[in-house]
Design a protein around this motif. Structure first.
Motif, PDB file in Angstrom:
ATOM      1  N   ILE A 148      -9.242  16.984 -36.890  1.00  0.00           N
ATOM      2  CA  ILE A 148      -8.967  15.691 -36.274  1.00  0.00           C
ATOM      3  C   ILE A 148      -8.985  14.619 -37.355  1.00  0.00           C
ATOM      4  O   ILE A 148      -9.887  14.588 -38.203  1.00  0.00           O
ATOM      5  CB  ILE A 148     -10.018  15.350 -35.197  1.00  0.00           C
ATOM      6  CG1 ILE A 148     -10.154  16.501 -34.202  1.00  0.00           C
ATOM      7  CG2 ILE A 148      -9.640  14.061 -34.470  1.00  0.00           C
ATOM      8  CD1 ILE A 148      -8.900  16.842 -33.463  1.00  0.00           C
ATOM      9  N   LEU A 149      -7.997  13.703 -37.302  1.00  0.00           N
ATOM     10  CA  LEU A 149      -7.900  12.628 -38.278  1.00  0.00           C
ATOM     11  C   LEU A 149      -7.945  11.281 -37.573  1.00  0.00           C
ATOM     12  O   LEU A 149      -7.404  11.125 -36.471  1.00  0.00           O
ATOM     13  CB  LEU A 149      -6.600  12.708 -39.083  1.00  0.00           C
ATOM     14  CG  LEU A 149      -6.398  13.878 -40.044  1.00  0.00           C
ATOM     15  CD1 LEU A 149      -5.967  15.133 -39.296  1.00  0.00           C
ATOM     16  CD2 LEU A 149      -5.350  13.516 -41.089  1.00  0.00           C
ATOM     17  N   GLU A 194     -17.313  22.949 -29.713  1.00  0.00           N
ATOM     18  CA  GLU A 194     -16.572  21.713 -29.978  1.00  0.00           C
ATOM     19  C   GLU A 194     -15.073  21.978 -29.999  1.00  0.00           C
ATOM     20  O   GLU A 194     -14.283  21.197 -29.449  1.00  0.00           O
ATOM     21  CB  GLU A 194     -17.018  21.109 -31.304  1.00  0.00           C
ATOM     22  CG  GLU A 194     -18.403  20.479 -31.253  1.00  0.00           C
ATOM     23  CD  GLU A 194     -18.783  19.860 -32.576  1.00  0.00           C
ATOM     24  OE1 GLU A 194     -19.527  18.864 -32.566  1.00  0.00           O
ATOM     25  OE2 GLU A 194     -18.345  20.380 -33.628  1.00  0.00           O
ATOM     26  N   ARG A 195     -14.683  23.070 -30.646  1.00  0.00           N
ATOM     27  CA  ARG A 195     -13.268  23.424 -30.697  1.00  0.00           C
ATOM     28  C   ARG A 195     -12.725  23.652 -29.293  1.00  0.00           C
ATOM     29  O   ARG A 195     -11.621  23.232 -28.956  1.00  0.00           O
ATOM     30  CB  ARG A 195     -13.053  24.682 -31.545  1.00  0.00           C
ATOM     31  CG  ARG A 195     -13.336  24.497 -33.012  1.00  0.00           C
ATOM     32  CD  ARG A 195     -13.193  25.794 -33.790  1.00  0.00           C
ATOM     33  NE  ARG A 195     -11.822  26.260 -33.800  1.00  0.00           N
ATOM     34  CZ  ARG A 195     -11.380  27.334 -33.141  1.00  0.00           C
ATOM     35  NH1 ARG A 195     -12.218  28.053 -32.414  1.00  0.00           N
ATOM     36  NH2 ARG A 195     -10.131  27.685 -33.216  1.00  0.00           N
ATOM     37  N   LEU A 196     -13.528  24.318 -28.469  1.00  0.00           N
ATOM     38  CA  LEU A 196     -13.102  24.626 -27.105  1.00  0.00           C
ATOM     39  C   LEU A 196     -12.924  23.362 -26.276  1.00  0.00           C
ATOM     40  O   LEU A 196     -11.938  23.212 -25.557  1.00  0.00           O
ATOM     41  CB  LEU A 196     -14.130  25.551 -26.451  1.00  0.00           C
ATOM     42  CG  LEU A 196     -13.708  26.257 -25.160  1.00  0.00           C
ATOM     43  CD1 LEU A 196     -12.487  27.128 -25.390  1.00  0.00           C
ATOM     44  CD2 LEU A 196     -14.867  27.102 -24.637  1.00  0.00           C
ATOM     45  N   VAL A 197     -13.873  22.436 -26.385  1.00  0.00           N
ATOM     46  CA  VAL A 197     -13.792  21.181 -25.625  1.00  0.00           C
ATOM     47  C   VAL A 197     -12.580  20.357 -26.063  1.00  0.00           C
ATOM     48  O   VAL A 197     -11.833  19.823 -25.232  1.00  0.00           O
ATOM     49  CB  VAL A 197     -15.090  20.370 -25.795  1.00  0.00           C
ATOM     50  CG1 VAL A 197     -14.921  18.964 -25.200  1.00  0.00           C
ATOM     51  CG2 VAL A 197     -16.254  21.077 -25.111  1.00  0.00           C
ATOM     52  N   VAL A 274     -12.854  12.263 -25.645  1.00  0.00           N
ATOM     53  CA  VAL A 274     -13.336  13.447 -26.355  1.00  0.00           C
ATOM     54  C   VAL A 274     -13.091  13.296 -27.854  1.00  0.00           C
ATOM     55  O   VAL A 274     -13.974  13.581 -28.679  1.00  0.00           O
ATOM     56  CB  VAL A 274     -12.644  14.720 -25.825  1.00  0.00           C
ATOM     57  CG1 VAL A 274     -13.112  15.947 -26.600  1.00  0.00           C
ATOM     58  CG2 VAL A 274     -12.940  14.900 -24.347  1.00  0.00           C
ATOM     59  N   PHE A 275     -11.901  12.834 -28.223  1.00  0.00           N
ATOM     60  CA  PHE A 275     -11.593  12.587 -29.629  1.00  0.00           C
ATOM     61  C   PHE A 275     -12.537  11.528 -30.196  1.00  0.00           C
ATOM     62  O   PHE A 275     -13.065  11.668 -31.296  1.00  0.00           O
ATOM     63  CB  PHE A 275     -10.140  12.132 -29.781  1.00  0.00           C
ATOM     64  CG  PHE A 275      -9.148  13.250 -29.886  1.00  0.00           C
ATOM     65  CD1 PHE A 275      -8.328  13.366 -30.991  1.00  0.00           C
ATOM     66  CD2 PHE A 275      -9.033  14.199 -28.891  1.00  0.00           C
ATOM     67  CE1 PHE A 275      -7.406  14.393 -31.101  1.00  0.00           C
ATOM     68  CE2 PHE A 275      -8.124  15.230 -28.978  1.00  0.00           C
ATOM     69  CZ  PHE A 275      -7.304  15.330 -30.091  1.00  0.00           C
ATOM     70  N   ALA A 276     -12.725  10.428 -29.441  1.00  0.00           N
ATOM     71  CA  ALA A 276     -13.585   9.347 -29.900  1.00  0.00           C
ATOM     72  C   ALA A 276     -15.010   9.829 -30.124  1.00  0.00           C
ATOM     73  O   ALA A 276     -15.643   9.505 -31.141  1.00  0.00           O
ATOM     74  CB  ALA A 276     -13.571   8.206 -28.880  1.00  0.00           C
ATOM     75  N   GLY A 277     -15.522  10.609 -29.173  1.00  0.00           N
ATOM     76  CA  GLY A 277     -16.883  11.113 -29.297  1.00  0.00           C
ATOM     77  C   GLY A 277     -17.048  12.038 -30.489  1.00  0.00           C
ATOM     78  O   GLY A 277     -18.069  11.996 -31.190  1.00  0.00           O
ATOM     79  N   PHE A 278     -16.046  12.864 -30.730  1.00  0.00           N
ATOM     80  CA  PHE A 278     -16.105  13.814 -31.837  1.00  0.00           C
ATOM     81  C   PHE A 278     -16.113  13.079 -33.172  1.00  0.00           C
ATOM     82  O   PHE A 278     -16.909  13.392 -34.065  1.00  0.00           O
ATOM     83  CB  PHE A 278     -14.911  14.765 -31.762  1.00  0.00           C
ATOM     84  CG  PHE A 278     -14.885  15.815 -32.834  1.00  0.00           C
ATOM     85  CD1 PHE A 278     -15.843  16.816 -32.882  1.00  0.00           C
ATOM     86  CD2 PHE A 278     -13.908  15.788 -33.811  1.00  0.00           C
ATOM     87  CE1 PHE A 278     -15.824  17.782 -33.877  1.00  0.00           C
ATOM     88  CE2 PHE A 278     -13.873  16.748 -34.802  1.00  0.00           C
ATOM     89  CZ  PHE A 278     -14.837  17.743 -34.842  1.00  0.00           C
ATOM     90  N   LEU A 279     -15.245  12.061 -33.314  1.00  0.00           N
ATOM     91  CA  LEU A 279     -15.182  11.308 -34.560  1.00  0.00           C
ATOM     92  C   LEU A 279     -16.446  10.467 -34.771  1.00  0.00           C
ATOM     93  O   LEU A 279     -16.971  10.366 -35.876  1.00  0.00           O
ATOM     94  CB  LEU A 279     -13.942  10.411 -34.561  1.00  0.00           C
ATOM     95  CG  LEU A 279     -12.603  11.149 -34.641  1.00  0.00           C
ATOM     96  CD1 LEU A 279     -11.447  10.196 -34.397  1.00  0.00           C
ATOM     97  CD2 LEU A 279     -12.444  11.837 -35.991  1.00  0.00           C
ATOM     98  N   LYS A 280     -16.924   9.854 -33.692  1.00  0.00           N
ATOM     99  CA  LYS A 280     -18.126   9.026 -33.796  1.00  0.00           C
ATOM    100  C   LYS A 280     -19.334   9.868 -34.193  1.00  0.00           C
ATOM    101  O   LYS A 280     -20.159   9.466 -35.034  1.00  0.00           O
ATOM    102  CB  LYS A 280     -18.389   8.332 -32.461  1.00  0.00           C
ATOM    103  CG  LYS A 280     -19.556   7.359 -32.485  1.00  0.00           C
ATOM    104  CD  LYS A 280     -19.688   6.643 -31.160  1.00  0.00           C
ATOM    105  CE  LYS A 280     -20.836   5.645 -31.196  1.00  0.00           C
ATOM    106  NZ  LYS A 280     -20.970   4.923 -29.894  1.00  0.00           N
ATOM    107  N   LYS A 281     -19.435  11.038 -33.586  1.00  0.00           N
ATOM    108  CA  LYS A 281     -20.535  11.942 -33.911  1.00  0.00           C
ATOM    109  C   LYS A 281     -20.492  12.353 -35.374  1.00  0.00           C
ATOM    110  O   LYS A 281     -21.524  12.556 -36.022  1.00  0.00           O
ATOM    111  CB  LYS A 281     -20.464  13.175 -33.009  1.00  0.00           C
ATOM    112  CG  LYS A 281     -21.539  14.212 -33.292  1.00  0.00           C
ATOM    113  CD  LYS A 281     -21.365  15.424 -32.386  1.00  0.00           C
ATOM    114  CE  LYS A 281     -22.377  16.511 -32.717  1.00  0.00           C
ATOM    115  NZ  LYS A 281     -22.174  17.717 -31.869  1.00  0.00           N
ATOM    116  N   GLY A 288      -8.127   3.731 -33.649  1.00  0.00           N
ATOM    117  CA  GLY A 288      -7.337   3.239 -32.540  1.00  0.00           C
ATOM    118  C   GLY A 288      -7.979   3.211 -31.186  1.00  0.00           C
ATOM    119  O   GLY A 288      -7.533   2.491 -30.320  1.00  0.00           O
ATOM    120  N   LEU A 289      -9.019   3.971 -30.958  1.00  0.00           N
ATOM    121  CA  LEU A 289      -9.571   4.051 -29.616  1.00  0.00           C
ATOM    122  C   LEU A 289     -10.418   2.843 -29.273  1.00  0.00           C
ATOM    123  O   LEU A 289     -10.500   2.444 -28.121  1.00  0.00           O
ATOM    124  CB  LEU A 289     -10.406   5.327 -29.456  1.00  0.00           C
ATOM    125  CG  LEU A 289      -9.603   6.618 -29.519  1.00  0.00           C
ATOM    126  CD1 LEU A 289     -10.525   7.806 -29.455  1.00  0.00           C
ATOM    127  CD2 LEU A 289      -8.600   6.677 -28.390  1.00  0.00           C
TER     128      LEU A 289
END
Length: 292
Positions: A148-149, A194-197, A274-281, A288-289
């Motif tokens: 993820i970028l 994480e990959r699955l989610v 989900v993307f936002a949570g993953f990057l924030k973590k 952008g979110l």
């Protein structure tokens, strides 16, 4: 004794008549049956049986006196409820179709087909999106990793058109660029859950959207990359507008729309959190979110 016999005879006749009427009118209160293709997995069958007990499942035939009288007079040629046919394959995943009520596609939760994800197809565009989602699931099943970028705004005027080669000097002030956009950070989803989610929510957001009529130039703020050995499948995402651009001329068999040097399709906002949570973590700045 005669009275008892009469009561018994009357009761038997009443029950027989009631049973006959109920049998002839079964199409008015029994939901369509499920007919499974041999390709449907046990998990797919379980999801379909659960779906059959929900309100989104096709209803029994509407009661009409004309049809009711016909059924009573033609017990072996009754107006029947057509079955719901279920298929599961690598091209479109799990889906169901009915000759009258239409077609539906399903997505996975925690890696298993789930009845609550049912979406009715509103035309072939959604079926094409389902094909694309299934292809991404096939990449993951083949061992592809997910990266993820978070992307920043390009330098200069507004935005650059996706799929157009970078101009010289476009990345002069950036440590790293992704198809003309500065990379604020990137992280690989290495942990299996994480990959699955990420995959479940992303592919579900694809299945729930319809194919766009035309591509509008948008600033992508995120990217997702599937990595299969030396091969990469790269996408740029604008969750705000719901557009996703694939940096390749066409995705095999998906039927997605084509741009100048790639393909594009639509998603719903489902996967954005989900993307936002993953990057924030991961401690990565988000482009952008939550920023403009």
């Amino acid at each position: 004794m005669r009275k008892r016999a009469a009561i018994f005879l009357f009761g038997t006749l009443l029950l027989s008549t009631g049973g006959y009427v109920a049998w002839c009118w079964r199409s008015f209160y029994v939901k369509p049956s499920l007919v499974f293709d041999s390709s449907v997995s046990p998990e797919g069958r379980k999801a379909m049986e659960e779906w059959r007990n929900t309100s989104s499942y096709p209803k029994a035939l509407e009661f009409k006196w004309s049809a009711a009288w016909w059924n009573l007079g033609h017990p072996y040629d009754c107006e029947k409820t057509l079955p719901v046919r279920v298929e599961e394959n690598a091209n479109a995943g799990l889906w169901a179709r009915h000759m009258v009520f239409g077609s539906w596609v399903f997505s996975k939760i925690a890696g298993e087909w789930d009845a609550s994800t049912v979406v009715k197809i509103r035309g072939m565009e959604m079926f094409q999106q389902a094909r694309l989602a299934a292809q991404m699931e096939a990449w993951s099943a083949a061992g592809a990793t997910i990266e993820i970028l978070s992307l920043g705004r390009p330098a200069g005027k507004g935005h650059r058109e996706l799929g157009v080669p970078e101009t010289q000097g476009a990345s002069a002030d950036a440590a790293e660029m992704y198809h003309g956009y500065p990379v604020l950070g990137r992280i690989k989803a290495l942990e299996a859950r994480e990959r699955l989610v990420l995959l479940d929510d992303f592919t579900r957001s694809i299945r729930e959207a319809a194919m766009p009529d035309a591509f509008l130039p948008e600033i992508p703020r995120h990217g997702i990359v599937f990595i299969e050995g030396e091969k990469k499948h790269e996408f740029a995402i604008s969750f705000e507008s719901g557009y996703v651009y694939a940096f390749e001329p066409g995705i095999e068999g998906s039927g997605v729309a084509h741009g100048r040097s790639g393909s594009y399709f639509q998603i719903t906002p489902r996967a954005s959190s989900v993307f936002a949570g993953f990057l924030k973590k991961s401690g990565i700045e988000q482009g952008g979110l939550d920023k403009k």
